[in-house]
Design a protein around this motif. Structure first.
Motif, mmCIF file in Angstrom:
data_model
loop_
_atom_site.group_PDB
_atom_site.id
_atom_site.type_symbol
_atom_site.label_atom_id
_atom_site.label_comp_id
_atom_site.label_asym_id
_atom_site.label_seq_id
_atom_site.Cartn_x
_atom_site.Cartn_y
_atom_site.Cartn_z
ATOM 1 N N LYS A 29 2.509 3.294 -5.217
ATOM 2 C CA LYS A 29 1.348 3.698 -6.015
ATOM 3 C C LYS A 29 1.084 2.705 -7.144
ATOM 4 N N SER A 30 2.133 2.328 -7.861
ATOM 5 C CA SER A 30 1.938 1.527 -9.070
ATOM 6 C C SER A 30 2.483 0.115 -8.911
ATOM 7 N N ILE A 54 -6.581 -1.475 -5.522
ATOM 8 C CA ILE A 54 -7.906 -0.869 -5.722
ATOM 9 C C ILE A 54 -8.626 -1.549 -6.884
ATOM 10 N N ALA A 55 -7.916 -1.819 -7.982
ATOM 11 C CA ALA A 55 -8.526 -2.484 -9.142
ATOM 12 C C ALA A 55 -9.086 -3.854 -8.761
ATOM 13 N N ILE A 85 -4.092 -4.012 -15.812
ATOM 14 C CA ILE A 85 -3.505 -2.956 -14.989
ATOM 15 C C ILE A 85 -2.237 -2.410 -15.633
ATOM 16 N N ARG A 86 -1.860 -1.218 -15.173
ATOM 17 C CA ARG A 86 -0.607 -0.575 -15.603
ATOM 18 C C ARG A 86 0.524 -1.149 -14.765
ATOM 19 N N ARG A 145 -0.988 0.473 -4.770
ATOM 20 C CA ARG A 145 -2.370 0.875 -4.488
ATOM 21 C C ARG A 145 -3.284 0.796 -5.701
ATOM 22 N N GLU A 146 -2.802 1.239 -6.882
ATOM 23 C CA GLU A 146 -3.657 1.206 -8.075
ATOM 24 C C GLU A 146 -4.166 -0.207 -8.354
ATOM 25 N N ALA A 147 -3.292 -1.206 -8.274
ATOM 26 C CA ALA A 147 -3.685 -2.588 -8.525
ATOM 27 C C ALA A 147 -4.572 -3.123 -7.400
ATOM 28 N N THR A 153 0.821 -1.214 0.000
ATOM 29 C CA THR A 153 0.000 0.000 0.000
ATOM 30 C C THR A 153 0.853 1.261 0.000
#
Length: 173
Positions: free
Chosen positions: A51-52, A151-152, A129-130, A147-149, A48
């Motif tokens: 970010k990516s 959250i996805a 995802i990116r 976090r982005e993943a 967490t």
């Protein structure tokens, strides 16, 4: 009266389905994750604080596929080196960490990394995802999901857990 009962039952089923879609999935801080394009399962750290997502990759080269920019790269694994081709969507600047070198430490505080779109699967959930590509050989885990993943995948992380999910290949955690 019967119609009202059916209407209520239908509403309850729809509401239950909608609530199931918003229910959070709890993952451990380390999980088995599959890179769908080659059905390659790796251990991933769910972080967490990042970010990516970041993947261990070498031999990164830009190629053209049907007029679109793609990257070809090698993902080292226990099964051997696996070559991927994924859509290239740009670069992201990542803060330089211990062991990474910026060209001029006084001027540059971040390192650009290429970013691709990848299909990732955790348990029975699959998302596009990116993912930024870098040499992560000095890290324990070849894949980091930020976090982005998380959250996805509608996830929360319990740092006291690891390898909580069953994998389809082995049926084991």
């Amino acid at each position: 009266m019967r119609f009202i009962g059916l209407l209520f039952l239908s509403w309850a089923l729809l509401a239950g389905h909608a609530m199931a879609d918003t229910e959070k999935n709890t993952y451990g801080y380390i999980e088995k994750v599959t890179l769908v394009d080659h059905d390659l399962t790796l251990s991933a750290k769910l972080d967490t604080g990042a970010k990516s997502a970041s993947l261990n990759a070498t031999h990164i080269t830009e190629i053209d596929v049907d007029g679109k920019p793609y990257l070809s790269f090698v993902v080292p694994s226990k099964e051997g080196d696996v070559v991927f081709k994924c859509e290239y969507i740009g670069n992201v600047n990542i803060k330089a960490r211990v062991g990474e070198t910026a060209t001029n430490r006084l001027i540059k505080k971040s390192i650009p990394r290429p970013v691709v779109l990848m299909r990732i699967k955790i348990a029975d959930k699959e998302r596009l995802i990116r993912v930024n590509l870098t040499n992560r050989k000095r890290f324990i885990y070849p894949l980091l999901l930020g976090r982005e993943a998380i959250i996805a995948f509608n996830g929360t992380i319990d740092p006291s857990l690891k390898f909580t999910l069953q994998t389809e290949k082995t049926g084991k955690k």
